[in-house]
Scaffold this active site. Structure first.
Site, short mmCIF file in Angstrom:
data_model
loop_
_atom_site.label_atom_id
_atom_site.label_comp_id
_atom_site.label_asym_id
_atom_site.label_seq_id
_atom_site.Cartn_x
_atom_site.Cartn_y
_atom_site.Cartn_z
N ARG A 1 44.51 37.49 47.01
CA ARG A 1 43.65 38.23 46.07
C ARG A 1 44.46 38.49 44.81
O ARG A 1 45.57 39.01 44.87
CB ARG A 1 43.20 39.57 46.65
N HIS B 1 34.51 35.38 44.11
CA HIS B 1 34.78 36.22 45.30
C HIS B 1 34.00 35.60 46.48
O HIS B 1 33.02 36.16 46.97
CB HIS B 1 34.31 37.65 45.01
N GLN C 1 33.07 37.33 50.00
CA GLN C 1 32.00 38.34 49.84
C GLN C 1 30.62 37.69 49.99
O GLN C 1 29.68 38.28 50.54
CB GLN C 1 32.14 38.97 48.44
N ASP D 1 27.25 45.65 40.71
CA ASP D 1 28.70 45.78 40.91
C ASP D 1 29.21 46.71 39.81
O ASP D 1 28.49 46.98 38.83
CB ASP D 1 29.33 44.37 40.82
N CYS E 1 28.66 45.08 46.46
CA CYS E 1 29.86 44.64 47.18
C CYS E 1 30.78 45.81 47.52
O CYS E 1 31.57 45.73 48.46
CB CYS E 1 30.62 43.60 46.36
N ARG F 1 31.66 41.86 56.12
CA ARG F 1 32.86 41.22 55.58
C ARG F 1 33.78 40.79 56.72
O ARG F 1 34.39 39.73 56.69
CB ARG F 1 33.63 42.19 54.67
#
Ligand code: CP
Ligand code: NVA
Length: 331
Positions: free
Chosen positions: A108, A135, A138, A232, A273, A318
Site C-alpha cells: 500500500r 484500490h 476493495q 469516499d 469504502c 474485505r
C-alpha cells in the site's frame, strides 16, 4: 475455460477478464461461508507473506493479517518508516530480497508504478493494497456486497459514485463496473472527473459487457433511479491537508444526503469504502467543524446510519475477498 490465477499479480482490475473478476467474487463467497460456519481452511499452511504499508490502514491491514492467519500463513507487517524500502534501498532491490523470503507481497502506498515495479522484480505474487490510482482489493469486496444485496444479478444496475470521481476508489469502481456490465455514473465537479484515457478504456470494455459510463455534475440526475450510491472521503491519503478548504467548497453539492437517497430505487443501498467523515467524532472531523462549520462531509450521518447503509458488511467483506485473492494467486 476454467479460471486459473495461480502465480498472478493483483495490481489493477484492468489486468483481469470479466470471468476472472467473477471467479474471485464467487471464491470470496465460498470463503465467507467457511468462515461463518467455523470450518477450518488452512490451505496455505507453511507459506509466508509480507505486508508493506507506506500509508496508514485499518481494514486492509487487518484483512490481510486475519486472512493470512486463517489460511495458515506466517504474516510480517512493515509499517511506513520501519523498512529500508525507498530510503536506503530501491524498490527493485527490496522486491528481489523479499521475493527470496516470502511467497507473496502486499503493497500500500503511492504511485501505481511502484507496485508494478515491485511485481516486475519480486518473482512472487504482488497484491496492490491501494495506490494513488487504484484500490483493486476493495473492488472485489464491493462487488461481493452488491451481489449479496441484488442476488437476482448485478448486470444492468445503476451504480453512482458521488464526489472526488478521479480518486483511486472511483477509478477502480469505473473499471469493475465496466467489467461486470453495470451502468456506472461518476458524479462530481468537472475538474474531479476520471482521466479521459481511463474513461476511454472503460468505455471500450463496456461495449463488450453491456455496461455504460456516464460523467455528470448533476447529483439529481445521477441519483435518480440509482441502485447503489457510493462515496469516499474528499481528500485522499497523500494529498496535502491544505486541500480541505477547496474540496469542501467544490464537493459540498455532492454530499450524499437523505434528499438524494429519496430519488434512488426503492431497493437501493448506500456504500462507502471507509473511513468516513460522517460526524465530528474524529480529530480531522472535529477540526473541520471548528474551522469551516461543516459537521458531515461526503455523507450525512443519517444516510450513513440508515437501513440502506451497507458499509460494515462491505468492511467485513474485505477480509473474505482478500483471502480469495491470496488463495487464488498462491495455491
Ligand atoms: N477501505 C480501506 O482501504 O480502509 P483502510 O484504509 O482502513 O485500509
Ligand atoms: N481514497 C481514499 C481511500 C481510502 C480507503 C484514500 O486514498 O485515502
Amino acid at each position: 475455460m476454467p479460471v486459473n490465477l495461480s502465480g498472478r499479480h493483483f495490481l489493477k482490475l484492468l489486468d483481469f477478464t470479466s470471468d476472472e473478476v467473477r471467479y474471485l467474487i464467487d471464491l470470496s463467497s465460498q470463503f465467507k461461508a467457511l468462515k461463518l460456519t467455523g470450518t477450518p481452511h488452512r490451505y496455505l499452511e507453511g507459506k509466508n507473506i509480507v505486508l508493506l504499508f507506506e500509508k496508514t490502514s485499518t481494514r486492509t491491514r487487518c484483512a490481510f493479517e486475519v486472512a493470512g492467519s486463517d489460511l495458515g500463513m506466517g504474516v510480517t507487517y512493515l509499517d511506513p518508516g520501519s523498512s529500508q524500502m525507498g530510503k536506503k534501498e530501491s524498490i527493485e532491490d527490496t522486491a528481489r530480497v523479499l521475493g527470496r523470503m516470502y511467497d507473496g507481497i502486499e503493497y500500500r502506498g503511492f504511485a501505481q508504478e511502484i507496485v508494478e515495479d515491485l511485481a516486475a522484480n519480486a518473482g512472487v505474487p504482488v497484491w496492490n493494497g491501494l495506490t494513488t490510482e487504484f484500490h483493486p482489493t476493495q473492488m472485489i469486496a464491493d462487488m461481493l456486497t452488491v451481489q449479496e444485496n441484488f442476488p437476482q444479478g448485478i448486470k444492468g444496475l445503476k451504480f453512482v459514485f458521488m464526489g472526488d470521481a478521479r480518486n483511486n476508489v472511483a477509478n477502480s469502481l469505473m473499471v469493475v463496473c465496466s467489467k461486470l456490465g453495470l451502468h456506472f455514473v461518476a458524479c462530481g465537479p468537472k475538474d474531479l472527473m476520471p482521466a479521459d484515457e481511463l474513461v476511454a478504456q472503460c468505455r471500450e470494455i463496456a461495449e463488450e459487457t453491456g455496461a455504460s459510463i456516464t460523467l455528470t455534475d448533476d447529483p439529481v440526475e445521477a441519483c435518480t433511479g440509482a441502485h447503489v450510491v457510493y462515496t469516499d472521503i474528499w481528500v485522499s491519503m497523500g494529498e496535502p491537508a491544505e486541500l480541505w478548504e477547496k474540496r469542501i467548497k467544490e464537493l459540498s453539492p455532492y454530499r450524499v444526503t437523505e434528499k438524494l437517497m429519496a430519488l434512488t430505487d426503492s431497493e437501493s443501498i448506500f456504500m462507502h469504502c471507509l473511513p468516513s467523515f460522517h460526524d465530528t467524532k474524529t480529530t480531522i472531523g472535529a477540526d473541520i467543524a471548528e474551522r469551516f462549520g461543516v459537521t458531515e462531509m461526503e455523507v450525512e450521518d443519517a444516510v450513513f446510519e440508515s437501513s440502506k447503509s451497507r458499509v460494515f458488511d462491505e468492511a467485513e467483506n474485505r477480509m473474505h475477498t482478500i483471502k480469495a485473492v491470496m488463495y487464488a494467486t498462491l495455491k
